[in-house]
Design a protein around this motif. Structure first.
Motif, PDB file in Angstrom:
ATOM      1  N   GLN A  45       0.727  -1.131  -0.141  1.00 38.83           N
ATOM      2  CA  GLN A  45      -0.227   0.152   0.057  1.00 38.83           C
ATOM      3  C   GLN A  45       0.863   1.330   0.134  1.00 38.83           C
ATOM      4  OE1 GLN A  45      -2.503  -0.453   3.287  1.00 38.83           O
ATOM      5  NE2 GLN A  45      -4.099  -1.519   2.425  1.00 38.83           N
ATOM      6  N   SER A  46       1.765   1.239   0.651  1.00 39.05           N
ATOM      7  CA  SER A  46       2.690   2.442   0.667  1.00 39.05           C
ATOM      8  C   SER A  46       3.555   2.681  -0.450  1.00 39.05           C
ATOM      9  CB  SER A  46       3.944   2.284   1.888  1.00 39.05           C
ATOM     10  OG  SER A  46       3.299   2.271   2.956  1.00 39.05           O
ATOM     11  N   THR A  47       3.910   1.560  -1.034  1.00 40.05           N
ATOM     12  CA  THR A  47       4.715   1.884  -2.604  1.00 40.05           C
ATOM     13  C   THR A  47       3.474   2.327  -3.616  1.00 40.05           C
ATOM     14  OG1 THR A  47       6.163   0.184  -1.974  1.00 40.05           O
ATOM     15  CG2 THR A  47       5.856   0.632  -4.266  1.00 40.05           C
ATOM     16  N   ASP A  48       2.293   2.022  -3.403  1.00 36.95           N
ATOM     17  CA  ASP A  48       1.445   2.209  -4.384  1.00 36.95           C
ATOM     18  C   ASP A  48       0.996   3.604  -4.182  1.00 36.95           C
ATOM     19  OD1 ASP A  48      -0.407   1.855  -6.389  1.00 36.95           O
ATOM     20  OD2 ASP A  48      -2.144   1.178  -4.845  1.00 36.95           O
ATOM     21  N   SER A  49       0.588   3.819  -3.020  1.00 38.14           N
ATOM     22  CA  SER A  49      -0.063   5.186  -2.789  1.00 38.14           C
ATOM     23  C   SER A  49       0.919   6.317  -2.859  1.00 38.14           C
ATOM     24  CB  SER A  49      -0.620   5.215  -1.060  1.00 38.14           C
ATOM     25  OG  SER A  49      -1.908   4.447  -0.935  1.00 38.14           O
ATOM     26  N   SER A  50       2.177   6.333  -2.518  1.00 41.67           N
ATOM     27  CA  SER A  50       3.131   7.205  -2.565  1.00 41.67           C
ATOM     28  C   SER A  50       3.545   7.724  -3.829  1.00 41.67           C
ATOM     29  CB  SER A  50       4.455   6.957  -1.722  1.00 41.67           C
ATOM     30  OG  SER A  50       5.160   8.119  -1.509  1.00 41.67           O
ATOM     31  N   ASN A  51       3.384   6.703  -4.763  1.00 43.78           N
ATOM     32  CA  ASN A  51       3.589   6.910  -6.257  1.00 43.78           C
ATOM     33  C   ASN A  51       2.381   7.308  -6.680  1.00 43.78           C
ATOM     34  OD1 ASN A  51       6.451   6.044  -7.116  1.00 43.78           O
ATOM     35  ND2 ASN A  51       5.856   4.322  -5.646  1.00 43.78           N
ATOM     36  N   ARG A  52       1.031   6.899  -6.329  1.00 42.53           N
ATOM     37  CA  ARG A  52      -0.025   7.315  -6.990  1.00 42.53           C
ATOM     38  C   ARG A  52      -0.159   8.524  -6.717  1.00 42.53           C
ATOM     39  NH1 ARG A  52      -4.138   3.807  -8.641  1.00 42.53           N
ATOM     40  NH2 ARG A  52      -5.716   5.240  -8.072  1.00 42.53           N
ATOM     41  N   ILE A  53       0.067   9.401  -5.592  1.00 38.88           N
ATOM     42  CA  ILE A  53       0.030  10.637  -5.301  1.00 38.88           C
ATOM     43  C   ILE A  53       0.749  11.625  -6.283  1.00 38.88           C
ATOM     44  CG2 ILE A  53       0.736  12.495  -3.479  1.00 38.88           C
ATOM     45  CD1 ILE A  53       0.230  10.482  -1.662  1.00 38.88           C
ATOM     46  N   GLU A  54       1.869  11.036  -6.829  1.00 35.16           N
ATOM     47  CA  GLU A  54       2.531  11.605  -7.923  1.00 35.16           C
ATOM     48  C   GLU A  54       2.128  11.482  -9.198  1.00 35.16           C
ATOM     49  OE1 GLU A  54       4.214  13.909  -6.375  1.00 35.16           O
ATOM     50  OE2 GLU A  54       4.153  13.286  -4.612  1.00 35.16           O
ATOM     51  N   GLY A  55       1.054  10.625  -9.381  1.00 31.86           N
ATOM     52  CA  GLY A  55       0.780  10.133 -10.608  1.00 31.86           C
ATOM     53  C   GLY A  55       1.447   9.084 -11.289  1.00 31.86           C
ATOM     54  N   ILE A  56       2.087   8.286 -10.779  1.00 28.84           N
ATOM     55  CA  ILE A  56       2.777   7.049 -10.942  1.00 28.84           C
ATOM     56  C   ILE A  56       2.081   5.839 -11.038  1.00 28.84           C
ATOM     57  CG2 ILE A  56       5.128   5.738 -10.918  1.00 28.84           C
ATOM     58  CD1 ILE A  56       6.233   8.588  -9.724  1.00 28.84           C
ATOM     59  N   TYR A  57       1.829   5.034 -11.959  1.00 31.93           N
ATOM     60  CA  TYR A  57       0.823   3.858 -11.628  1.00 31.93           C
ATOM     61  C   TYR A  57       1.491   2.473 -12.131  1.00 31.93           C
ATOM     62  CZ  TYR A  57      -2.670   7.592 -11.066  1.00 31.93           C
ATOM     63  OH  TYR A  57      -3.235   8.756 -10.769  1.00 31.93           O
ATOM     64  N   THR A  58       0.698   1.399 -11.783  1.00 28.59           N
ATOM     65  CA  THR A  58       1.038   0.406 -12.714  1.00 28.59           C
ATOM     66  C   THR A  58      -0.436  -0.500 -12.213  1.00 28.59           C
ATOM     67  OG1 THR A  58       2.162  -1.790 -13.553  1.00 28.59           O
ATOM     68  CG2 THR A  58       2.239  -1.272 -10.929  1.00 28.59           C
ATOM     69  N   SER A  59      -0.530  -1.604 -12.947  1.00 31.22           N
ATOM     70  CA  SER A  59      -1.780  -2.487 -12.542  1.00 31.22           C
ATOM     71  C   SER A  59      -1.524  -3.218 -11.151  1.00 31.22           C
ATOM     72  CB  SER A  59      -2.109  -3.546 -13.602  1.00 31.22           C
ATOM     73  OG  SER A  59      -0.919  -4.331 -13.810  1.00 31.22           O
ATOM     74  N   ASP A  60      -2.634  -3.526 -10.663  1.00 34.87           N
ATOM     75  CA  ASP A  60      -2.509  -4.343  -9.151  1.00 34.87           C
ATOM     76  C   ASP A  60      -1.636  -5.383  -9.317  1.00 34.87           C
ATOM     77  OD1 ASP A  60      -3.961  -2.249  -8.100  1.00 34.87           O
ATOM     78  OD2 ASP A  60      -5.830  -3.254  -7.953  1.00 34.87           O
ATOM     79  N   SER A  61      -1.814  -6.143 -10.322  1.00 33.09           N
ATOM     80  CA  SER A  61      -1.066  -7.409 -10.638  1.00 33.09           C
ATOM     81  C   SER A  61       0.566  -7.246 -10.812  1.00 33.09           C
ATOM     82  CB  SER A  61      -1.652  -8.320 -11.763  1.00 33.09           C
ATOM     83  OG  SER A  61      -1.394  -7.877 -13.008  1.00 33.09           O
ATOM     84  N   ARG A  62       0.851  -6.329 -11.538  1.00 29.22           N
ATOM     85  CA  ARG A  62       2.137  -5.969 -11.602  1.00 29.22           C
ATOM     86  C   ARG A  62       2.794  -5.295 -10.495  1.00 29.22           C
ATOM     87  NH1 ARG A  62       5.442  -7.569 -15.406  1.00 29.22           N
ATOM     88  NH2 ARG A  62       6.709  -5.659 -15.301  1.00 29.22           N
ATOM     89  N   LEU A  63       2.044  -4.384  -9.697  1.00 26.60           N
ATOM     90  CA  LEU A  63       2.429  -3.910  -8.525  1.00 26.60           C
ATOM     91  C   LEU A  63       2.869  -5.089  -7.462  1.00 26.60           C
ATOM     92  CD1 LEU A  63       2.821  -1.510  -6.562  1.00 26.60           C
ATOM     93  CD2 LEU A  63       0.373  -1.863  -5.850  1.00 26.60           C
ATOM     94  N   ASN A  64       2.114  -6.082  -7.125  1.00 33.37           N
ATOM     95  CA  ASN A  64       2.284  -6.983  -6.295  1.00 33.37           C
ATOM     96  C   ASN A  64       3.647  -7.811  -6.858  1.00 33.37           C
ATOM     97  OD1 ASN A  64       0.091  -6.671  -4.745  1.00 33.37           O
ATOM     98  ND2 ASN A  64      -1.147  -8.011  -5.923  1.00 33.37           N
ATOM     99  N   LYS A  65       3.701  -8.102  -8.081  1.00 28.75           N
ATOM    100  CA  LYS A  65       5.190  -8.567  -8.528  1.00 28.75           C
ATOM    101  C   LYS A  65       6.204  -7.891  -8.468  1.00 28.75           C
ATOM    102  CE  LYS A  65       2.401 -11.650 -11.811  1.00 28.75           C
ATOM    103  NZ  LYS A  65       2.030 -11.905 -13.375  1.00 28.75           N
ATOM    104  N   ILE A  66       6.115  -6.674  -8.567  1.00 34.09           N
ATOM    105  CA  ILE A  66       7.248  -6.067  -8.556  1.00 34.09           C
ATOM    106  C   ILE A  66       7.685  -5.616  -6.748  1.00 34.09           C
ATOM    107  CG2 ILE A  66       7.949  -3.476  -8.458  1.00 34.09           C
ATOM    108  CD1 ILE A  66       6.410  -3.022 -11.054  1.00 34.09           C
ATOM    109  N   ILE A  67       6.622  -5.667  -5.985  1.00 37.60           N
ATOM    110  CA  ILE A  67       6.953  -5.572  -4.685  1.00 37.60           C
ATOM    111  C   ILE A  67       7.692  -6.743  -4.418  1.00 37.60           C
ATOM    112  CG2 ILE A  67       5.908  -5.317  -2.190  1.00 37.60           C
ATOM    113  CD1 ILE A  67       5.830  -3.110  -3.908  1.00 37.60           C
TER     114      ILE A  67
END
Length: 352
Positions: A45-67
């Motif tokens: 959640q921290s990785t996702d949210s902090s980046n989303r605040i700045e307009g940085i995204y990926t899909s949920d499935s890709r996010l989990n694999k990157i983490i």
């Protein structure tokens, strides 16, 4: 801090934080397994949210694999996400050895951008910039004009020294110092890119140094993302007069402390579900959680709210409950019909 005088509201929030901290002091002893699960959820959640605040995204499935470090980042956004992942891990594991200095900040920024291929990673800005607020409806506004680039090294060095000296004197709450430090860092805006993400990493680091570890188990970044409009508002309010050393830190400090209060209350709620429903099987606990929340929940939110069961167990029981709903319109089906589990959020790059 410009003769900063804490209000009764601020003092009450500090009192609440340390009361809640006391309530959680034995969690590590009795709920180690559940806390490990919460830490994994918070990292995502921290990785996702902090980046989303700045307009940085990926899909949920890709996010989990990157983490999980199971895939290589495949575009610029994902490379920034991977850098944040690594910085979070470094702080969680090594905060005791990370002093608040100019060199530490430069090293953190270098790691944040180590996958991005940008030449400015680990270097202060060499051009002047502006602080841009990005709002939910898509529009942007210039919120603040930071100091000129040539002033940055001296300003950051002075900020770190003032923070460390005040911390050692112990005359001001370390949480208030943390809030003021983060706010001044954002106001200096020392880098060409990554200032917002760095500020949230420094929030986590200085909170650890204050003796508060709640940011390991509950995502501070997600709480900020969920209250982003207020976040920008208090940044703007506390920025007025900053360049003349006449600004009012109170709006930002109060917001900051409210984030910490919510994080502790969320942690107590998560562990409370474990403590109060130890004997409930997964399907019963899912239904009870849906009833208590009074709103649709995503699978990820259910996993976060029910730390005693694994994601696989929750997904399996959700499927069983849905199957029962199709064949049986008794009470269980009606509960699911009222509190439907919502689908995962769509992101800019969900098609990837």
């Amino acid at each position: 801090m410009n003769n900063f005088q804490p209000s009764h509201t601020l003092i009450n929030k500090l009192t609440t934080i340390y009361q809640l901290y006391g309530e959680t002091s034995n969690f590590e002893k009795y709920y180690r397994k559940e806390l490990e699960k919460l830490a994994n959820v918070a990292k995502i959640q921290s990785t996702d949210s902090s980046n989303r605040i700045e307009g940085i995204y990926t899909s949920d499935s890709r996010l989990n694999k990157i983490i999980s470090d199971k895939v290589e980042p495949r575009d610029r956004d994902e490379r920034k996400i991977a850098g944040y992942r690594d910085m979070l891990s470094l702080i969680h594991e090594n905060y005791r050895y990370m002093s608040i200095t100019k060199n530490t900040i430069l090293s953190m920024h270098n790691m944040l951008f180590k996958y991005a291929g940008d030449s400015w990673g680990g270097h202060f800005k060499d051009i002047n910039n502006k602080i841009i607020a990005k709002y939910a409806d898509g529009h942007e506004e210039v919120r603040f004009n930071p100091p000129d680039a040539f002033l940055v090294p001296e300003l950051i060095d002075g900020l770190c020294k003032q923070y460390n000296e005040a911390f050692e004197r112990g005359e001001i709450s370390p949480l208030v110092l943390s809030a003021a430090f983060v706010f001044d860092f954002v106001s200096i805006h020392p880098f060409r890119d990554g200032n917002g993400r760095m500020s949230r990493l420094l929030m986590l680091l200085t909170m650890y140094r204050s003796g508060l570890e709640v940011g390991k188990y509950i995502s501070l970044e997600k709480i900020i993302e969920d209250s982003k409009e207020s976040y920008y508002d208090v940044l703007a309010t506390s920025s007025v007069g900053w360049n003349e050393n006449q600004n009012d830190y109170a709006p930002f400090v109060n917001y900051y402390l409210a984030v910490v209060v919510k994080a502790y209350r969320d942690l107590i709620e998560r562990i409370g579900l474990v403590h109060n429903h130890k004997e409930l099987k997964a399907d019963k606990l899912i239904l009870k959680t849906l009833q208590q929340q009074l709103r649709p929940l995503s699978r990820a939110e259910l996993v976060e709210l029910i730390p005693q069961y694994s994601q696989t167990t929750i997904q399996r029981n959700l499927k069983q409950l849905r199957d029962e709903k199709r064949s049986n319109q008794l009470e269980k089906g009606k509960i699911l019909n009222t509190f439907l589990v919502k689908t995962p959020k769509m992101t800019k790059n969900n098609s990837k």
